[in-house]
Design an enzyme around this catalytic site. Structure first.
Site, short mmCIF file in Angstrom:
data_model
loop_
_atom_site.label_atom_id
_atom_site.label_comp_id
_atom_site.label_asym_id
_atom_site.label_seq_id
_atom_site.Cartn_x
_atom_site.Cartn_y
_atom_site.Cartn_z
N ASP A 65 0.85 -1.18 0.00
CA ASP A 65 0.00 0.00 0.00
C ASP A 65 0.89 1.24 0.00
O ASP A 65 2.10 1.13 0.17
CB ASP A 65 -1.00 0.01 1.16
N TYR A 67 2.96 4.78 0.72
CA TYR A 67 3.64 5.38 1.87
C TYR A 67 2.64 6.22 2.65
O TYR A 67 1.78 6.88 2.06
CB TYR A 67 4.79 6.28 1.41
N PHE A 78 6.42 2.08 -4.47
CA PHE A 78 7.82 2.27 -4.09
C PHE A 78 8.36 3.66 -4.45
O PHE A 78 9.40 4.08 -3.93
CB PHE A 78 8.74 1.19 -4.69
N HIS A 191 10.64 -9.30 0.30
CA HIS A 191 10.39 -7.86 0.16
C HIS A 191 11.70 -7.09 0.38
O HIS A 191 12.54 -7.50 1.18
CB HIS A 191 9.35 -7.44 1.19
#
Length: 229
Positions: A65, A67, A78, A191
């Site tokens: 999701d 920031y 990202f 991740h």
């Protein structure tokens, strides 16, 4: 009326007409009425789709999701707004690019974490959940966005050929269920978060592997070193 790039609007019109989307809209309105700040801005919820039309998609990178800090999210997973320093996960992505593609890779000292240049090259930078409340990670999960982004992945799977799906972390890897691995390439790794990057994200070489697959199938590789607006 949803402001969405035409190829995506055609592919996803049925989702916007579905009852779950009305419930999602009501959820977002209620949060705003309570005074919560939601990221990204309303006109950037679908920024990833608007930046990369469906026929142009070569690579899909899936985030979780947005920031949840001020001035960061702008609708591409990202990525952060121009002039905002890369957060830790993005710093680790840049480190892997340098290791994978050579020492002349991304300049980590530049302080630039905007990935618009990737999006324009056909990299769909899609979060599974497209909104979040200020300071509350994962606060909009389970409200309908996951169903919508399932439909996005299914549209890419069905309408595009030889796409690389880059799935980092167990949350993103659930979307592999919507991808035909006979027609597309699926790359998985932990991740890039500092909590997990050392468990196999570093050294995954996904950037060179993605380009190798694209070139094998007659598609232009991505210039991963090109960062910015």
């Amino acid at each position: 009326m949803v402001q969405l790039e035409s190829s995506w609007l055609e592919a996803l019109q049925g989702e916007f007409d579905a009852s779950y989307m009305a419930e999602l809209r009501a959820f977002l309105v209620a949060r705003k009425q309570r005074g919560e700040v939601i990221y990204p801005k309303g006109d950037e919820y679908f920024a990833a789709l608007n930046a990369t039309p469906l026929p142009a998609v070569k690579v899909v990178i899936l985030g979780q999701d947005p920031y949840h800090g001020p001035g960061q999210a702008h609708g591409l997973c990202f990525s952060v707004r121009p002039g905002i320093s890369p957060p830790p996960s993005l710093q680790n992505i840049f480190k892997e690019i340098r290791e994978d593609l050579g020492s002349d890779g991304v300049d980590l000292a530049s302080g630039n974490g905007c990935l618009n240049t990737w999006a324009r090259q056909g990299v769909l930078l899609l979060n599974s959940v497209l909104t979040v409340s200020h300071g509350q990670a994962a606060s909009h999960q389970g409200q309908g966005w996951e169903r919508f982004t399932d439909a996005v992945i299914a549209a890419v799977n069905q309408q595009c050929e030889h796409v690389v799906f880059v799935l980092w972390g167990s949350y993103a890897q659930k979307k592999a269920a919507f991808v035909d691995s006979e027609r597309h390439c699926i790359l998985t790794a932990p991740h890039p978060s500092p909590l997990s990057a050392h468990r196999g994200f570093f050294g995954c070489r996904h950037f060179s592997k993605a380009n190798h697959y694209l070139q094998q199938h007659g598609r232009e590789p991505v210039d991963w070193r090109q960062i910015g607006e």
